[in-house]
Design a protein around this motif. Structure first.
Motif: not given
Length: 165
Positions: A147-152
């Motif tokens: 469920d990682y939301l992304g690097p930004n």
């Protein structure tokens, strides 16, 4: 004393970890992380023996990582990967990386990639020298859950695994 901006790590013993993924040699000045993950993304779907739903961003540094200045031009090997149960049935386009068993300092990191440099500076220049541990020569990695939301994304969360002895 606990730094409220940088939580203390959990120290864990980790068994050998088998990853399947892609690698590239890069530096921070010539950062090709986005291209690596864009290439790996479609291939990730073809891996059928994943052992969890997360992804691993792995850095393999030279033996003298902590004894020479780390500059934006310092080269290292970067992997985009997933954990697998074994090396069977891995697509031919991918490679296997085995991360040796050992002791790790596991930090929780929440925030964007643009703030990660401050966090890394804290880990290597403040926490590590005062921790009583030494850096071990094994890969360093970040684990991002499915469920990682992304690097930004400012609420993105990941685990940062630092090899120690």
């Amino acid at each position: 004393m606990k730094d409220t901006n940088h939580p203390l790590p959990v120290i864990v013993e980790q068994a050998e970890l088998t990853l399947a993924g892609l690698q590239t040699t890069m530096s921070l000045a010539h950062n090709t992380t986005m291209q690596l993950w864009q290439t790996f993304g479609p291939l990730k779907k073809s891996i059928h023996n994943k052992s969890n739903g997360g992804s691993y961003s792995v850095q393999c540094y030279a033996d003298n990582f902590m004894s020479i200045p780390f500059t934006p031009e310092t080269k290292f090997v970067k992997w985009a990967a997933v954990a697998v149960f074994n090396e069977d049935d891995i697509p031919k386009e991918l490679e296997v990386l085995k991360i040796p068993k050992g002791k790790w300092a596991v930090f929780s990191y929440k925030g964007t990639i643009s703030d990660f440099g401050k966090f890394a500076q804290y880990v290597y220049q403040e926490w590590l020298p005062s921790s009583g541990y030494q850096l071990d020569h094994r890969p360093h990695y970040e684990f991002m859950a499915s469920d990682y939301l992304g690097p930004n994304h400012p609420d993105a969360q990941e685990e940062v695994w630092i090899p120690i002895v």
